[in-house]
Motif scaffolding. Sequence first.
Motif, PDB file in Angstrom:
ATOM      1  N   SER A 134      57.147  46.010  59.300  1.00 16.21           N
ATOM      2  CA  SER A 134      58.100  47.063  58.929  1.00 16.21           C
ATOM      3  C   SER A 134      57.846  47.514  57.495  1.00 16.21           C
ATOM      4  O   SER A 134      57.227  46.795  56.696  1.00 16.21           O
ATOM      5  CB  SER A 134      59.533  46.553  59.060  1.00 16.21           C
ATOM      6  OG  SER A 134      59.819  45.630  58.026  1.00 16.21           O
ATOM      7  N   ALA A 135      58.365  48.694  57.143  1.00 14.11           N
ATOM      8  CA  ALA A 135      58.216  49.210  55.778  1.00 14.11           C
ATOM      9  C   ALA A 135      58.868  48.275  54.756  1.00 14.11           C
ATOM     10  O   ALA A 135      58.425  48.187  53.612  1.00 14.11           O
ATOM     11  CB  ALA A 135      58.809  50.614  55.674  1.00 14.11           C
ATOM     12  N   ALA A 136      59.901  47.557  55.170  1.00  9.98           N
ATOM     13  CA  ALA A 136      60.610  46.639  54.274  1.00  9.98           C
ATOM     14  C   ALA A 136      59.841  45.347  54.017  1.00  9.98           C
ATOM     15  O   ALA A 136      60.199  44.582  53.117  1.00  9.98           O
ATOM     16  CB  ALA A 136      61.988  46.309  54.851  1.00  9.98           C
ATOM     17  N   GLN A 137      58.780  45.091  54.790  1.00 10.89           N
ATOM     18  CA  GLN A 137      58.011  43.851  54.631  1.00 10.89           C
ATOM     19  C   GLN A 137      56.547  44.091  54.267  1.00 10.89           C
ATOM     20  O   GLN A 137      55.928  43.260  53.600  1.00 10.89           O
ATOM     21  CB  GLN A 137      58.064  43.041  55.918  1.00 10.89           C
ATOM     22  CG  GLN A 137      59.453  42.579  56.296  1.00 10.89           C
ATOM     23  CD  GLN A 137      59.465  41.945  57.671  1.00 10.89           C
ATOM     24  OE1 GLN A 137      59.036  42.550  58.647  1.00 10.89           O
ATOM     25  NE2 GLN A 137      59.944  40.716  57.740  1.00 10.89           N
ATOM     26  N   ALA A 138      55.956  45.175  54.744  1.00  3.66           N
ATOM     27  CA  ALA A 138      54.516  45.428  54.568  1.00  3.66           C
ATOM     28  C   ALA A 138      54.177  45.831  53.134  1.00  3.66           C
ATOM     29  O   ALA A 138      55.025  46.357  52.405  1.00  3.66           O
ATOM     30  CB  ALA A 138      54.072  46.529  55.535  1.00  3.66           C
ATOM     31  N   TRP A 139      52.923  45.584  52.762  1.00  5.15           N
ATOM     32  CA  TRP A 139      52.413  46.097  51.496  1.00  5.15           C
ATOM     33  C   TRP A 139      52.102  47.585  51.649  1.00  5.15           C
ATOM     34  O   TRP A 139      51.931  48.084  52.755  1.00  5.15           O
ATOM     35  CB  TRP A 139      51.139  45.361  51.090  1.00  5.15           C
ATOM     36  CG  TRP A 139      51.349  43.935  50.680  1.00  5.15           C
ATOM     37  CD1 TRP A 139      52.369  43.422  49.932  1.00  5.15           C
ATOM     38  CD2 TRP A 139      50.504  42.837  50.982  1.00  5.15           C
ATOM     39  NE1 TRP A 139      52.214  42.076  49.750  1.00  5.15           N
ATOM     40  CE2 TRP A 139      51.060  41.685  50.382  1.00  5.15           C
ATOM     41  CE3 TRP A 139      49.322  42.702  51.693  1.00  5.15           C
ATOM     42  CZ2 TRP A 139      50.471  40.430  50.475  1.00  5.15           C
ATOM     43  CZ3 TRP A 139      48.736  41.453  51.787  1.00  5.15           C
ATOM     44  CH2 TRP A 139      49.307  40.322  51.180  1.00  5.15           C
ATOM     45  N   GLN A 140      51.966  48.270  50.528  1.00  4.48           N
ATOM     46  CA  GLN A 140      51.667  49.700  50.548  1.00  4.48           C
ATOM     47  C   GLN A 140      50.188  49.993  50.313  1.00  4.48           C
ATOM     48  O   GLN A 140      49.673  50.983  50.815  1.00  4.48           O
ATOM     49  CB  GLN A 140      52.497  50.433  49.498  1.00  4.48           C
ATOM     50  CG  GLN A 140      52.286  51.934  49.506  1.00  4.48           C
ATOM     51  CD  GLN A 140      53.157  52.641  48.494  1.00  4.48           C
ATOM     52  OE1 GLN A 140      53.487  52.094  47.453  1.00  4.48           O
ATOM     53  NE2 GLN A 140      53.526  53.868  48.806  1.00  4.48           N
ATOM     54  N   THR A 141      49.508  49.147  49.555  1.00  2.55           N
ATOM     55  CA  THR A 141      48.131  49.469  49.183  1.00  2.55           C
ATOM     56  C   THR A 141      47.129  48.436  49.691  1.00  2.55           C
ATOM     57  O   THR A 141      47.436  47.241  49.798  1.00  2.55           O
ATOM     58  CB  THR A 141      47.973  49.596  47.648  1.00  2.55           C
ATOM     59  OG1 THR A 141      48.230  48.323  47.045  1.00  2.55           O
ATOM     60  CG2 THR A 141      48.917  50.649  47.074  1.00  2.55           C
ATOM     61  N   ILE A 142      45.958  48.935  49.958  1.00  2.00           N
ATOM     62  CA  ILE A 142      44.876  48.062  50.400  1.00  2.00           C
ATOM     63  C   ILE A 142      44.368  47.236  49.231  1.00  2.00           C
ATOM     64  O   ILE A 142      43.963  46.088  49.399  1.00  2.00           O
ATOM     65  CB  ILE A 142      43.772  48.902  51.068  1.00  2.00           C
ATOM     66  CG1 ILE A 142      44.361  49.546  52.327  1.00  2.00           C
ATOM     67  CG2 ILE A 142      42.553  48.056  51.402  1.00  2.00           C
ATOM     68  CD1 ILE A 142      43.539  50.628  52.932  1.00  2.00           C
ATOM     69  N   SER A 143      44.458  47.794  48.020  1.00  2.00           N
ATOM     70  CA  SER A 143      44.028  47.018  46.854  1.00  2.00           C
ATOM     71  C   SER A 143      44.911  45.780  46.667  1.00  2.00           C
ATOM     72  O   SER A 143      44.423  44.723  46.274  1.00  2.00           O
ATOM     73  CB  SER A 143      44.002  47.881  45.588  1.00  2.00           C
ATOM     74  OG  SER A 143      45.233  48.512  45.388  1.00  2.00           O
ATOM     75  N   LYS A 144      46.187  45.867  46.967  1.00  2.00           N
ATOM     76  CA  LYS A 144      47.064  44.683  46.917  1.00  2.00           C
ATOM     77  C   LYS A 144      46.631  43.672  47.974  1.00  2.00           C
ATOM     78  O   LYS A 144      46.490  42.482  47.707  1.00  2.00           O
ATOM     79  CB  LYS A 144      48.526  45.095  47.135  1.00  2.00           C
ATOM     80  CG  LYS A 144      49.478  43.960  47.411  1.00  2.00           C
ATOM     81  CD  LYS A 144      49.619  43.007  46.253  1.00  2.00           C
ATOM     82  CE  LYS A 144      50.643  41.916  46.573  1.00  2.00           C
ATOM     83  NZ  LYS A 144      50.719  40.918  45.534  1.00  2.00           N
ATOM     84  N   ALA A 145      46.403  44.165  49.200  1.00  4.13           N
ATOM     85  CA  ALA A 145      46.059  43.271  50.304  1.00  4.13           C
ATOM     86  C   ALA A 145      44.736  42.549  50.088  1.00  4.13           C
ATOM     87  O   ALA A 145      44.588  41.382  50.471  1.00  4.13           O
ATOM     88  CB  ALA A 145      46.003  44.060  51.605  1.00  4.13           C
TER      89      ALA A 145
END
Length: 130
Positions: free
Chosen positions: A20-31
């Motif tokens: 969900s948007a409340a749990q997922a990261w937004q950027t691939i650089s973070k991941a």
Amino acid sequence: MATYYVRTDGNDANTGLGSSAAQAWQTISKALGATGIGSGDTLYIAPGTYRQVSQIDVNGTYSTMTYVYGDPTAAQFSGVSAGLVRITTFASDTSASNSLTAISVSTKSNLTFANLLIETGTGRVIVTGK
């Protein structure tokens, strides 16, 4: 071994452990950065355009198989429409960002990428399969 998620409406302050948007990261650089996925983990990336203003450096050490999957069908994500999983260095759809390398994966083992469109100012790479 955990499963992580990235989606365009996520937040890098999230845990990344839910789709969900409340749990997922937004950027691939973070991941893919130092505080992102680890050895043996699986990362699902939701459909959308992920604009990179700087090169993504994969910083983890992977002693067992680790997977980075684009999810163009959005099967892992509720409320997200199917579409391309596009990682681009284009600042907009009409201008490139200095021929940057989109993702740097040097001297890494046990890392698999699938179902991604990666484009830079110098060309496109389509990673398919699973």
